[in-house]
Design a protein around this motif. Sequence first.
Motif, PDB file in Angstrom:
ATOM      1  N   TYR A 282      -7.435  10.144  27.202  1.00  0.00           N
ATOM      2  CA  TYR A 282      -6.553   9.936  26.059  1.00  0.00           C
ATOM      3  C   TYR A 282      -5.909  11.264  25.663  1.00  0.00           C
ATOM      4  N   ASP A 314     -16.657   3.771  25.537  1.00  0.00           N
ATOM      5  CA  ASP A 314     -15.185   3.813  25.555  1.00  0.00           C
ATOM      6  C   ASP A 314     -14.677   2.371  25.507  1.00  0.00           C
ATOM      7  N   TYR A 318      -9.108   5.482  21.620  1.00  0.00           N
ATOM      8  CA  TYR A 318      -9.812   6.728  21.315  1.00  0.00           C
ATOM      9  C   TYR A 318     -10.755   6.569  20.120  1.00  0.00           C
TER      10      TYR A 318
END
Length: 374
Positions: A282, A314, A318
């Motif tokens: 990210y 994840d 984010y």
Amino acid sequence: MNPRTVRRAAVSLGIAVATLTAAVATPAYARPVHPAPPAAAGPVSTVLDGVARQVAGALADESALRRLGAAVAAGPVDLLAAPVSGRLTGELRTANERLLAAKGLPAGTGSLLRLRLAQPDLRAALARGEAPLVAATPTDDSAASVVAYDRSGGAVVLDAARVPRRPVLVVEVDGERALSAGLALMREQLGARGIGPASSTRTASAGLTASGGYWATKVDAVRLNDDKEPWIKGAAEIYTVVAGFGLDGKAKVDLVQMPYLDNDGTTYYPNQLLVHFSAYKYNLADVVMMEDDGDTNYSALVKAIANALLVIVDGGAYTPLVNAVLDAIPTSWYTDDPDFVDAWYTLSTTSSGRRYGAGGNGWMDVVPYWVSEL
């Protein structure tokens, strides 16, 4: 003075991050929020206080006073290399072994025991043989007094807010050596757990070779606020924990030393690369600024951070990692002032301008920086 606010606050050792996913909103940490435990002498401060007593007693010998006084007047002294008696040398080596163990560092690190003059303007008085007091760096910056020892072994209470006019020698941890060794240890152990720097996962699939480089965040200027610390404290040893997600979706940590950040209330212009977006999944990363205040146990720190980050999932978006890092810090560390300095959330490749820390303890001027391949 060392740059720390968030005074007398603590972070509990509650690694409740297993459920962190993209669907869970995590509030920004302005500061650790749990109440601090009562101040108590930790293993590092206990070692330093014992060494202060031993050094003060050794100064009863006039020749030892002259030799050691002249050495310290010239600058900070490695106590294991100091001109002291053979018996004291053996005691200091034993104390250094205990100090290394208390900080979680390998025996090969070398000497961490350092002696310095607290008041540089009293060098002449020390050099001409004026008997100094000897004190260890205190465990509580909020204390109103500092305990020092004279040559007879008696305790002398000094005002923590008023610089004494009698020379005071300070026994402390060599922070620069401890931090360098500690960060090396942490990098090794984080890498072994698969959460080392994201750059270590760099592959051709990242497209970095084709693009000819990568974006980074550069710190043009940084300033930390005044914290009104006592005169006996020395320069700070600052480092940052940079956390993001690697290409494999696992949390990654990079450790960046900031050796120039000695004093609060001072603006520094380092032009230092802080975040390397060379292999992040990210376009975001978090920064936690920390300090080795002498009491940091690096083995405990790296295990706590690793355990916290390894369970983060994840979820395709984010997840801020600052909270997980701060929640991993053992509460016991806060018998001294917090090793946490401040935190910056969600720096990206486009971050530019002045960014204030979430704890209000300082700011950084940052700009995007393109790192080209050779």
